[in-house]
Design an enzyme around this catalytic site. Structure first.
Site, PDB file in Angstrom:
ATOM      1  N   PHE A  23       0.984  -1.259   0.031  1.00 20.19           N
ATOM      2  CA  PHE A  23       0.120  -0.019  -0.142  1.00 20.19           C
ATOM      3  C   PHE A  23       0.784   1.175   0.132  1.00 20.19           C
ATOM      4  O   PHE A  23       0.236   2.499  -0.109  1.00 20.19           O
ATOM      5  CB  PHE A  23      -0.928  -0.086   1.389  1.00 20.19           C
ATOM      6  CG  PHE A  23      -0.005  -0.063   2.580  1.00 20.19           C
ATOM      7  CD1 PHE A  23       0.462   0.983   3.051  1.00 20.19           C
ATOM      8  CD2 PHE A  23      -0.068  -1.266   3.208  1.00 20.19           C
ATOM      9  CE1 PHE A  23       0.931   0.996   4.182  1.00 20.19           C
ATOM     10  CE2 PHE A  23       0.686  -1.519   4.450  1.00 20.19           C
ATOM     11  CZ  PHE A  23       0.889  -0.308   4.965  1.00 20.19           C
ATOM     12  N   ARG A  51      -2.294  10.061  21.799  1.00 22.35           N
ATOM     13  CA  ARG A  51      -2.752   8.560  21.259  1.00 22.35           C
ATOM     14  C   ARG A  51      -3.901   8.114  21.652  1.00 22.35           C
ATOM     15  O   ARG A  51      -4.859   7.620  20.826  1.00 22.35           O
ATOM     16  CB  ARG A  51      -1.672   7.697  21.277  1.00 22.35           C
ATOM     17  CG  ARG A  51      -0.358   7.896  20.662  1.00 22.35           C
ATOM     18  CD  ARG A  51       0.631   6.914  20.593  1.00 22.35           C
ATOM     19  NE  ARG A  51       0.337   5.557  19.987  1.00 22.35           N
ATOM     20  CZ  ARG A  51       0.188   5.243  18.487  1.00 22.35           C
ATOM     21  NH1 ARG A  51       0.759   6.229  17.647  1.00 22.35           N
ATOM     22  NH2 ARG A  51       0.038   4.111  18.240  1.00 22.35           N
ATOM     23  N   THR A  57      -5.442   2.874  15.373  1.00 24.59           N
ATOM     24  CA  THR A  57      -5.090   3.101  13.820  1.00 24.59           C
ATOM     25  C   THR A  57      -6.110   2.502  12.736  1.00 24.59           C
ATOM     26  O   THR A  57      -6.388   3.171  11.980  1.00 24.59           O
ATOM     27  CB  THR A  57      -3.748   2.283  13.621  1.00 24.59           C
ATOM     28  OG1 THR A  57      -2.710   2.680  14.569  1.00 24.59           O
ATOM     29  CG2 THR A  57      -3.367   2.325  12.149  1.00 24.59           C
ATOM     30  N   ARG A  68      -9.973   9.536  14.983  1.00 24.82           N
ATOM     31  CA  ARG A  68     -10.121   8.424  14.122  1.00 24.82           C
ATOM     32  C   ARG A  68     -11.705   7.830  14.185  1.00 24.82           C
ATOM     33  O   ARG A  68     -12.420   7.490  13.351  1.00 24.82           O
ATOM     34  CB  ARG A  68      -9.249   7.409  14.074  1.00 24.82           C
ATOM     35  CG  ARG A  68      -7.761   7.811  13.795  1.00 24.82           C
ATOM     36  CD  ARG A  68      -6.965   6.768  13.692  1.00 24.82           C
ATOM     37  NE  ARG A  68      -5.414   7.407  13.368  1.00 24.82           N
ATOM     38  CZ  ARG A  68      -4.302   6.820  13.843  1.00 24.82           C
ATOM     39  NH1 ARG A  68      -4.169   6.001  15.086  1.00 24.82           N
ATOM     40  NH2 ARG A  68      -3.229   7.325  13.366  1.00 24.82           N
ATOM     41  N   ASN A  78      -6.755   7.174   7.584  1.00 27.79           N
ATOM     42  CA  ASN A  78      -7.242   7.361   9.107  1.00 27.79           C
ATOM     43  C   ASN A  78      -6.855   8.926   9.606  1.00 27.79           C
ATOM     44  O   ASN A  78      -6.967   8.805  10.677  1.00 27.79           O
ATOM     45  CB  ASN A  78      -6.475   6.353   9.773  1.00 27.79           C
ATOM     46  CG  ASN A  78      -4.919   6.414   9.938  1.00 27.79           C
ATOM     47  OD1 ASN A  78      -4.537   7.697   9.276  1.00 27.79           O
ATOM     48  ND2 ASN A  78      -4.223   5.583  10.174  1.00 27.79           N
ATOM     49  N   HIS A  81      -2.088  11.170  12.337  1.00 26.64           N
ATOM     50  CA  HIS A  81      -0.918  10.593  12.794  1.00 26.64           C
ATOM     51  C   HIS A  81      -0.414  11.032  14.214  1.00 26.64           C
ATOM     52  O   HIS A  81      -0.591  12.177  14.349  1.00 26.64           O
ATOM     53  CB  HIS A  81       0.279  10.625  11.910  1.00 26.64           C
ATOM     54  CG  HIS A  81       1.479  10.051  12.132  1.00 26.64           C
ATOM     55  ND1 HIS A  81       1.679   8.693  12.339  1.00 26.64           N
ATOM     56  CD2 HIS A  81       2.625  10.691  12.928  1.00 26.64           C
ATOM     57  CE1 HIS A  81       2.990   8.472  12.782  1.00 26.64           C
ATOM     58  NE2 HIS A  81       3.343   9.673  13.164  1.00 26.64           N
TER      59      HIS A  81
END
Length: 116
Positions: A23, A51, A57, A68, A78, A81
């Site tokens: 990908f 996070r 993720t 997300r 998503n 980051h």
């Protein structure tokens, strides 16, 4: 924080560990398709806290109320980051920012907050 069109060279370095993944070309294409907002966050437990705010993720696993979980539709898109360690964050900050763009300052509440 800054808005920029991500240079392919920066993207290649940022995602160097994914280079052999099937990908990867689509990831670079997607990330260079429009502007991105790069930010540096600072604070107590900032990696863990950021996070948690960002979410899993895999957007299908991300909890409602996370970035997300609320705004991502697929793991390949998503939306955000977050560095997974202080060491990784330092490397990524140096990719996205010149040292002259970073501001080092002491907030008036810093001594009270971190000495609790």
């Amino acid at each position: 924080m800054k808005l920029l069109q991500a240079p392919e060279k920066v993207l290649a370095e940022h995602y160097h560990d994914l280079k052999k993944k099937p990908f990867y070309p689509n990831l670079i294409n997607y990330m260079s398709s429009g502007p991105v907002v790069a930010m540096v966050w600072e604070g107590y437990n900032v990696v863990r806290t950021s996070r948690a705010m960002v979410g899993d993720t895999d957007s299908g696993e991300a909890a409602p109320g996370t970035i997300r979980g609320d705004f991502s539709v697929h793991i390949s898109r998503n939306v955000v980051h977050a560095s997974d360690s202080v060491e990784v964050a330092q490397r990524e900050i140096s990719l996205w920012f010149h040292s002259s763009e970073l501001v080092d300052w002491d907030c008036c509440s810093r001594s009270n907050l971190y000495h609790v």
